[in-house]
Design an enzyme around this catalytic site. Structure first.
Site, mmCIF file in Angstrom:
data_model
loop_
_atom_site.group_PDB
_atom_site.id
_atom_site.type_symbol
_atom_site.label_atom_id
_atom_site.label_comp_id
_atom_site.label_asym_id
_atom_site.label_seq_id
_atom_site.Cartn_x
_atom_site.Cartn_y
_atom_site.Cartn_z
ATOM 1 N N ALA A 79 0.803 -1.227 0.000
ATOM 2 C CA ALA A 79 0.000 0.000 0.000
ATOM 3 C C ALA A 79 0.839 1.281 0.000
ATOM 4 C CB ALA A 79 -0.976 -0.014 1.185
ATOM 5 N N ASP A 91 -3.823 -2.901 3.970
ATOM 6 C CA ASP A 91 -4.099 -2.083 2.798
ATOM 7 C C ASP A 91 -5.191 -1.056 3.059
ATOM 8 O OD1 ASP A 91 -2.721 -3.276 0.060
ATOM 9 O OD2 ASP A 91 -2.900 -4.749 1.660
#
Length: 371
Positions: A61, A248
């Protein structure tokens, strides 16, 4: 798209997403080639940038956010517009295209929106380009500082000699410098501490096998690779004192989306009485997302299950596959969420908002007391 020469290990750990010297392209380490080959790719077009994110050539991420910010600056230089309004319209179109490459990692839209906001605050195209350049560099530099802070907080949760279970990859490859979930291990190693890490292979894309075990082994950290379905046994054997995973997206209630299989690790950890920690920057926290049920889950190509990494397919062509890229871990299974501003504890609806209040106020988050 041009392949570049292999970097040294130090360069690889610290500089796997960056602008070219002239600022007209983005260079990334192609993570799909690891661990057998170390190759850099140069991205110049929107299609190449989209594909790099979608095909997991850049992944993790925070790293996706860094890459997206650099991407948008490079694409901004290619915009042909006579007015700031037309320039901003085209820039938003490019940002929307990049944002569609992967829906789950909130850092992607966060970085793109941050870049758009800074451009919209300017009054001329020249000022927009200058501001975009400063902002993408700032996003990267902030990530480096963030990783160090998360590593410091995470290190307070474990002690010398502990066994740590990881799932997927949240080291320097997925972020910058230390990483998030792996950051405390790298920092502890620098300080003379010793850990034994059990790295889940992380089916079907094998990020734990290809990336985590590679990073830890190259850093001299004791690591044992296991199949995902072996996690229960190593926990039962008493070899695991903590589970460290990245994320994420974090919902406002503390539910977290991470690589598929993470929720199963959390359930096992609860059964065996092992603390389960999620480590990630505040940029992954989405307070507009009430619970994990509101997080979009990316569905990927079934062929990743049936034939990726195999010389021959492992299932008949007519066999159906279900291939979600992520699952959601319920907040009740999480012992703590480690951010650059401290360690959030339940109730997460309160502690996550406290983190954002600190961030907004510009506090450093120094100290070792959990929120």
């Amino acid at each position: 798209m041009r392949k570049e020469a292999n970097p040294t290990m130090n360069e690889y750990l610290s500089d796997h997403v960056h602008l070219t010297d002239d600022g007209t392209a983005v260079v990334i380490l192609d993570q799909t080639q690891l661990p057998c080959r170390t190759e850099y790719l140069t991205l110049r077009t929107a299609q190449e940038m989209f594909d790099a994110i979608r095909l997991l050539q850049v992944r993790g991420a925070p790293a996706i956010g860094i890459c997206a910010a650099y991407d948008l600056y490079v694409l901004a230089q290619q915009v042909s517009s006579d007015t700031p309004e037309a320039f901003l319209t085209q820039l938003r179109q490019q940002a929307d295209y990049l944002a569609s490459s992967r829906p789950t990692a909130v850092n992607l839209s966060w970085a793109l929106n941050r870049m758009l906001d800074i451009a919209a605050a300017q009054t001329s195209i020249a000022d927009m380009l200058s501001a975009l350049h400063r902002e993408c560099i700032a996003i990267h530099e902030e990530d480096i500082a963030m990783c160090r802070a998360i590593s410091e907080y995470g290190l307070t949760l474990i002690k010398d000699g502990d066994g740590i279970l990881t799932h997927c990859n949240a080291g320097p490859l997925a972020t910058s410098r230390y990483g998030t979930a792996l950051g405390p291990l790298f920092l502890g190693k620098e300080r003379g501490m010793h850990f034994h890490v059990f790295s889940d292979e992380t089916r079907p894309l094998l990020q734990g096998a290809r990336l985590t075990s590679y990073e830890l082994s190259r850093a001299g950290i004791d690591v044992t690779l296991i199949c995902d379905n072996m996690a229960s046994l190593v926990m039962k054997n008493g070899w695991i004192q903590a589970c460290f995973v990245g994320c994420d997206r974090v919902a406002a209630n503390g539910d977290t989306a991470n690589k598929i299989g993470t929720s199963g690790v959390a359930i096992l950890a609860r059964h065996y009485g092992i603390p389960f920690y999620v480590l990630g920057p505040t940029s992954t926290i989405d307070l507009s997302c009430a619970t994990g049920a509101d997080i979009p889950i990316e569905q990927r190509d079934p062929e990743e299950i049936k034939q990726k990494f195999y010389a021959e397919p492992m299932a008949l062509p007519e066999v159906k596959c279900y291939n979600p890229a992520f699952d959601v871990t319920d907040q009740s299974l999480i012992s703590g969420i480690v951010t650059e501003y401290g360690i959030c504890r339940a109730p997460y609806t309160e502690s996550l908002r406290t983190v954002f209040a600190q961030k907004t106020a510009g506090q450093s988050g120094e100290g070792r007391n959990p929120l």
